[in-house]
Design a protein around this motif. Structure first.
Motif, PDB file in Angstrom:
ATOM      1  N   LEU A  68       0.830  -1.210   0.000  1.00 23.72           N
ATOM      2  CA  LEU A  68       0.000   0.000   0.000  1.00 23.72           C
ATOM      3  C   LEU A  68       0.864   1.260   0.000  1.00 23.72           C
ATOM      4  O   LEU A  68       0.613   2.187  -0.768  1.00 23.72           O
ATOM      5  CB  LEU A  68      -0.941  -0.019   1.207  1.00 23.72           C
ATOM      6  CG  LEU A  68      -2.015   1.056   1.252  1.00 23.72           C
ATOM      7  CD1 LEU A  68      -2.861   1.069  -0.014  1.00 23.72           C
ATOM      8  CD2 LEU A  68      -2.909   0.837   2.466  1.00 23.72           C
ATOM      9  N   LYS A  69       1.887   1.289   0.825  1.00 20.81           N
ATOM     10  CA  LYS A  69       2.783   2.453   0.875  1.00 20.81           C
ATOM     11  C   LYS A  69       3.461   2.698  -0.469  1.00 20.81           C
ATOM     12  O   LYS A  69       3.597   3.841  -0.905  1.00 20.81           O
ATOM     13  CB  LYS A  69       3.867   2.259   1.936  1.00 20.81           C
ATOM     14  CG  LYS A  69       3.403   2.471   3.338  1.00 20.81           C
ATOM     15  CD  LYS A  69       4.560   2.248   4.297  1.00 20.81           C
ATOM     16  CE  LYS A  69       4.119   2.296   5.731  1.00 20.81           C
ATOM     17  NZ  LYS A  69       5.242   2.036   6.648  1.00 20.81           N
ATOM     18  N   SER A  70       3.884   1.634  -1.113  1.00 28.15           N
ATOM     19  CA  SER A  70       4.626   1.795  -2.367  1.00 28.15           C
ATOM     20  C   SER A  70       3.744   2.274  -3.514  1.00 28.15           C
ATOM     21  O   SER A  70       4.246   2.877  -4.465  1.00 28.15           O
ATOM     22  CB  SER A  70       5.325   0.486  -2.741  1.00 28.15           C
ATOM     23  OG  SER A  70       4.375  -0.491  -3.113  1.00 28.15           O
ATOM     24  N   LEU A  71       2.448   2.043  -3.452  1.00 24.19           N
ATOM     25  CA  LEU A  71       1.562   2.414  -4.553  1.00 24.19           C
ATOM     26  C   LEU A  71       0.698   3.642  -4.297  1.00 24.19           C
ATOM     27  O   LEU A  71       0.195   4.245  -5.243  1.00 24.19           O
ATOM     28  CB  LEU A  71       0.645   1.237  -4.887  1.00 24.19           C
ATOM     29  CG  LEU A  71       1.337   0.065  -5.556  1.00 24.19           C
ATOM     30  CD1 LEU A  71       0.410  -1.129  -5.626  1.00 24.19           C
ATOM     31  CD2 LEU A  71       1.796   0.462  -6.945  1.00 24.19           C
ATOM     32  N   LYS A  72       0.528   4.033  -3.052  1.00 21.53           N
ATOM     33  CA  LYS A  72      -0.425   5.088  -2.735  1.00 21.53           C
ATOM     34  C   LYS A  72      -0.099   6.412  -3.428  1.00 21.53           C
ATOM     35  O   LYS A  72      -0.979   7.036  -4.025  1.00 21.53           O
ATOM     36  CB  LYS A  72      -0.537   5.296  -1.228  1.00 21.53           C
ATOM     37  CG  LYS A  72      -1.644   6.264  -0.866  1.00 21.53           C
ATOM     38  CD  LYS A  72      -1.848   6.352   0.630  1.00 21.53           C
ATOM     39  CE  LYS A  72      -2.922   7.369   0.949  1.00 21.53           C
ATOM     40  NZ  LYS A  72      -3.110   7.502   2.384  1.00 21.53           N
ATOM     41  N   SER A  73       1.131   6.865  -3.381  1.00 17.25           N
ATOM     42  CA  SER A  73       1.452   8.155  -4.012  1.00 17.25           C
ATOM     43  C   SER A  73       1.257   8.084  -5.518  1.00 17.25           C
ATOM     44  O   SER A  73       0.758   9.029  -6.131  1.00 17.25           O
ATOM     45  CB  SER A  73       2.857   8.625  -3.650  1.00 17.25           C
ATOM     46  OG  SER A  73       3.818   7.726  -4.118  1.00 17.25           O
ATOM     47  N   TYR A  74       1.620   6.963  -6.123  1.00 23.01           N
ATOM     48  CA  TYR A  74       1.413   6.776  -7.560  1.00 23.01           C
ATOM     49  C   TYR A  74      -0.078   6.864  -7.893  1.00 23.01           C
ATOM     50  O   TYR A  74      -0.478   7.552  -8.837  1.00 23.01           O
ATOM     51  CB  TYR A  74       1.980   5.427  -7.993  1.00 23.01           C
ATOM     52  CG  TYR A  74       1.668   5.074  -9.430  1.00 23.01           C
ATOM     53  CD1 TYR A  74       2.332   5.703 -10.479  1.00 23.01           C
ATOM     54  CD2 TYR A  74       0.719   4.110  -9.733  1.00 23.01           C
ATOM     55  CE1 TYR A  74       2.054   5.384 -11.802  1.00 23.01           C
ATOM     56  CE2 TYR A  74       0.431   3.779 -11.050  1.00 23.01           C
ATOM     57  CZ  TYR A  74       1.105   4.416 -12.074  1.00 23.01           C
ATOM     58  OH  TYR A  74       0.816   4.106 -13.375  1.00 23.01           O
ATOM     59  N   ILE A  75      -0.890   6.193  -7.111  1.00 21.63           N
ATOM     60  CA  ILE A  75      -2.341   6.197  -7.325  1.00 21.63           C
ATOM     61  C   ILE A  75      -2.896   7.608  -7.201  1.00 21.63           C
ATOM     62  O   ILE A  75      -3.698   8.052  -8.024  1.00 21.63           O
ATOM     63  CB  ILE A  75      -3.027   5.235  -6.335  1.00 21.63           C
ATOM     64  CG1 ILE A  75      -2.738   3.784  -6.735  1.00 21.63           C
ATOM     65  CG2 ILE A  75      -4.528   5.491  -6.243  1.00 21.63           C
ATOM     66  CD1 ILE A  75      -3.102   2.752  -5.692  1.00 21.63           C
ATOM     67  N   LEU A  76      -2.470   8.329  -6.179  1.00 21.24           N
ATOM     68  CA  LEU A  76      -2.991   9.678  -5.953  1.00 21.24           C
ATOM     69  C   LEU A  76      -2.525  10.680  -7.004  1.00 21.24           C
ATOM     70  O   LEU A  76      -3.195  11.694  -7.234  1.00 21.24           O
ATOM     71  CB  LEU A  76      -2.623  10.165  -4.552  1.00 21.24           C
ATOM     72  CG  LEU A  76      -3.280   9.384  -3.410  1.00 21.24           C
ATOM     73  CD1 LEU A  76      -2.762   9.878  -2.070  1.00 21.24           C
ATOM     74  CD2 LEU A  76      -4.794   9.473  -3.478  1.00 21.24           C
ATOM     75  N   LEU A  77      -1.403  10.410  -7.657  1.00 23.43           N
ATOM     76  CA  LEU A  77      -0.896  11.308  -8.688  1.00 23.43           C
ATOM     77  C   LEU A  77      -1.485  11.037 -10.072  1.00 23.43           C
ATOM     78  O   LEU A  77      -1.387  11.879 -10.958  1.00 23.43           O
ATOM     79  CB  LEU A  77       0.632  11.220  -8.759  1.00 23.43           C
ATOM     80  CG  LEU A  77       1.361  11.793  -7.550  1.00 23.43           C
ATOM     81  CD1 LEU A  77       2.847  11.469  -7.623  1.00 23.43           C
ATOM     82  CD2 LEU A  77       1.136  13.287  -7.443  1.00 23.43           C
ATOM     83  N   ARG A  78      -2.075   9.885 -10.254  1.00 26.51           N
ATOM     84  CA  ARG A  78      -2.678   9.530 -11.546  1.00 26.51           C
ATOM     85  C   ARG A  78      -4.168   9.797 -11.481  1.00 26.51           C
ATOM     86  O   ARG A  78      -4.888   9.192 -10.695  1.00 26.51           O
ATOM     87  CB  ARG A  78      -2.437   8.048 -11.858  1.00 26.51           C
ATOM     88  CG  ARG A  78      -1.003   7.638 -12.051  1.00 26.51           C
ATOM     89  CD  ARG A  78      -0.421   8.078 -13.378  1.00 26.51           C
ATOM     90  NE  ARG A  78      -1.228   7.757 -14.518  1.00 26.51           N
ATOM     91  CZ  ARG A  78      -1.098   6.672 -15.264  1.00 26.51           C
ATOM     92  NH1 ARG A  78      -0.180   5.773 -14.970  1.00 26.51           N
ATOM     93  NH2 ARG A  78      -1.875   6.476 -16.301  1.00 26.51           N
TER      94      ARG A  78
END
Length: 102
Positions: free
Chosen positions: A58-68
């Motif tokens: 979750l930590k590794s993907l959350k910022s990517y998800i929020l930026l897309r």
């Protein structure tokens, strides 16, 4: 909240293909961010497949998800943990924190 009120991604799997745990909207988004569309997994099974903990996934993907934008729109439909069909498998401290993990 009724079952029909819970946001999900249309035509996305509702259960983990490995352990059959319920997939909430955000778990569906995590899978989509990883390119998984037909067979989706819960965070625990995704973590096991990648030799990580569910928190790390979750930590590794959350910022990517929020930026897309395409993922972020779906992510923000999920207002609080009450939408989660799998409260035992939920990670609310990470999932609902305002912090972006970079």
């Amino acid at each position: 909240m009724t079952e029909s009120d819970k946001p999900i991604i249309d035509q996305a799997p509702l259960n983990c293909c490995i352990c059959n745990a319920a997939l909430c909207l955000r778990k569906q988004v995590v899978n989509l961010a990883l390119g998984k569309t037909d067979k989706m997994m819960c965070l625990s099974c995704l973590a096991a497949e990648n030799n990580q903990t569910p928190d790390e996934v979750l930590k590794s993907l959350k910022s990517y998800i929020l930026l897309r934008d395409c993922f972020s729109k779906q992510w923000h439909r999920y207002k609080n943990v009450e939408y989660c069909p799998d409260k035992q498998g939920c990670f609310p401290d990470l999932c609902f924190s305002a912090e972006r993990f970079l």
